[in-house]
Motif scaffolding. Structure first.
Motif, PDB file in Angstrom:
ATOM      1  N   LEU A  56      10.651 -50.300   3.299  1.00  0.00           N
ATOM      2  CA  LEU A  56      12.155 -50.192   3.616  1.00  0.00           C
ATOM      3  C   LEU A  56      12.701 -51.005   2.387  1.00  0.00           C
ATOM      4  O   LEU A  56      13.642 -50.424   1.542  1.00  0.00           O
ATOM      5  CB  LEU A  56      12.612 -50.578   4.676  1.00  0.00           C
ATOM      6  N   ASP A  57      12.185 -52.129   2.191  1.00  0.00           N
ATOM      7  CA  ASP A  57      12.531 -53.020   0.989  1.00  0.00           C
ATOM      8  C   ASP A  57      12.376 -52.360  -0.287  1.00  0.00           C
ATOM      9  O   ASP A  57      13.574 -52.388  -1.314  1.00  0.00           O
ATOM     10  CB  ASP A  57      12.139 -54.495   1.058  1.00  0.00           C
ATOM     11  N   GLN A  58      11.417 -51.840  -0.587  1.00  0.00           N
ATOM     12  CA  GLN A  58      10.875 -51.312  -1.883  1.00  0.00           C
ATOM     13  C   GLN A  58      11.741 -49.858  -2.024  1.00  0.00           C
ATOM     14  O   GLN A  58      12.394 -49.745  -3.113  1.00  0.00           O
ATOM     15  CB  GLN A  58       9.576 -50.701  -1.757  1.00  0.00           C
ATOM     16  N   ASN A  59      12.382 -49.206  -0.920  1.00  0.00           N
ATOM     17  CA  ASN A  59      12.939 -48.110  -1.182  1.00  0.00           C
ATOM     18  C   ASN A  59      14.805 -48.612  -1.294  1.00  0.00           C
ATOM     19  O   ASN A  59      15.567 -47.770  -2.348  1.00  0.00           O
ATOM     20  CB  ASN A  59      13.134 -47.213   0.172  1.00  0.00           C
ATOM     21  N   LYS A  60      15.062 -49.591  -0.916  1.00  0.00           N
ATOM     22  CA  LYS A  60      16.428 -50.282  -1.099  1.00  0.00           C
ATOM     23  C   LYS A  60      16.438 -50.621  -2.501  1.00  0.00           C
ATOM     24  O   LYS A  60      17.579 -50.271  -3.188  1.00  0.00           O
ATOM     25  CB  LYS A  60      16.613 -51.447  -0.098  1.00  0.00           C
ATOM     26  N   ARG A  61      15.427 -51.284  -2.837  1.00  0.00           N
ATOM     27  CA  ARG A  61      15.586 -51.506  -4.394  1.00  0.00           C
ATOM     28  C   ARG A  61      15.507 -50.447  -5.409  1.00  0.00           C
ATOM     29  O   ARG A  61      15.925 -50.693  -6.442  1.00  0.00           O
ATOM     30  CB  ARG A  61      14.231 -52.618  -4.895  1.00  0.00           C
ATOM     31  N   GLN A  62      14.747 -49.444  -5.200  1.00  0.00           N
ATOM     32  CA  GLN A  62      14.698 -48.290  -5.996  1.00  0.00           C
ATOM     33  C   GLN A  62      16.076 -47.632  -5.850  1.00  0.00           C
ATOM     34  O   GLN A  62      16.642 -47.160  -6.816  1.00  0.00           O
ATOM     35  CB  GLN A  62      13.798 -47.140  -5.330  1.00  0.00           C
ATOM     36  N   CYS A  63      16.685 -47.568  -4.719  1.00  0.00           N
ATOM     37  CA  CYS A  63      18.178 -46.780  -4.628  1.00  0.00           C
ATOM     38  C   CYS A  63      19.087 -47.705  -5.525  1.00  0.00           C
ATOM     39  O   CYS A  63      19.902 -47.135  -6.450  1.00  0.00           O
ATOM     40  CB  CYS A  63      18.675 -46.833  -3.078  1.00  0.00           C
ATOM     41  N   ALA A  64      18.922 -49.105  -5.350  1.00  0.00           N
ATOM     42  CA  ALA A  64      19.757 -49.855  -6.070  1.00  0.00           C
ATOM     43  C   ALA A  64      19.572 -49.708  -7.686  1.00  0.00           C
ATOM     44  O   ALA A  64      20.696 -49.529  -8.430  1.00  0.00           O
ATOM     45  CB  ALA A  64      19.544 -51.553  -5.819  1.00  0.00           C
ATOM     46  N   ARG A  65      18.384 -49.801  -8.071  1.00  0.00           N
ATOM     47  CA  ARG A  65      18.049 -49.478  -9.458  1.00  0.00           C
ATOM     48  C   ARG A  65      18.497 -48.071  -9.939  1.00  0.00           C
ATOM     49  O   ARG A  65      19.117 -48.115 -10.920  1.00  0.00           O
ATOM     50  CB  ARG A  65      16.415 -49.508  -9.741  1.00  0.00           C
ATOM     51  N   ASN A  66      18.503 -47.014  -9.232  1.00  0.00           N
ATOM     52  CA  ASN A  66      18.919 -45.664  -9.486  1.00  0.00           C
ATOM     53  C   ASN A  66      20.478 -45.793  -9.552  1.00  0.00           C
ATOM     54  O   ASN A  66      21.130 -45.165 -10.603  1.00  0.00           O
ATOM     55  CB  ASN A  66      18.513 -44.863  -8.361  1.00  0.00           C
TER      56      ASN A  66
END
Length: 77
Positions: A56-66
């Motif tokens: 979940l944390d990795q997905n949040k970081r990817q969304c923020a990066r995008n």
């Protein structure tokens, strides 16, 4: 005690001797002793596993990066 718990007195004998009894008998005895609340210790609480939390944390970081990439304006040059 057996009468208060609503069980046969022979059912109490094994617990007095440290032997196994049924869960139903244990609950009846605990209810008669007014200590049924002690079973709350064994309640199951839903928790996220460390692996799922990391995903979940990795997905949040990817969304923020995008979102950061989408927010930057590129010039027409």
């Amino acid at each position: 005690m057996a009468e208060e718990a609503g069980i046969n007195r022979w059912t109490i004998s094994p617990i007095e001797n440290g032997e196994a009894i049924t869960m139903i008998s244990l609950i009846q005895i605990m209810r008669a002793l007014n200590i049924l609340h002690l079973l709350e210790i064994f309640s199951v609480k839903q928790e996220i596993s460390p692996i799922e939390l990391a995903k979940l944390d990795q997905n949040k970081r990817q969304c923020a990066r995008n979102n950061e990439n989408n927010n930057t304006k590129q010039s027409d040059w």
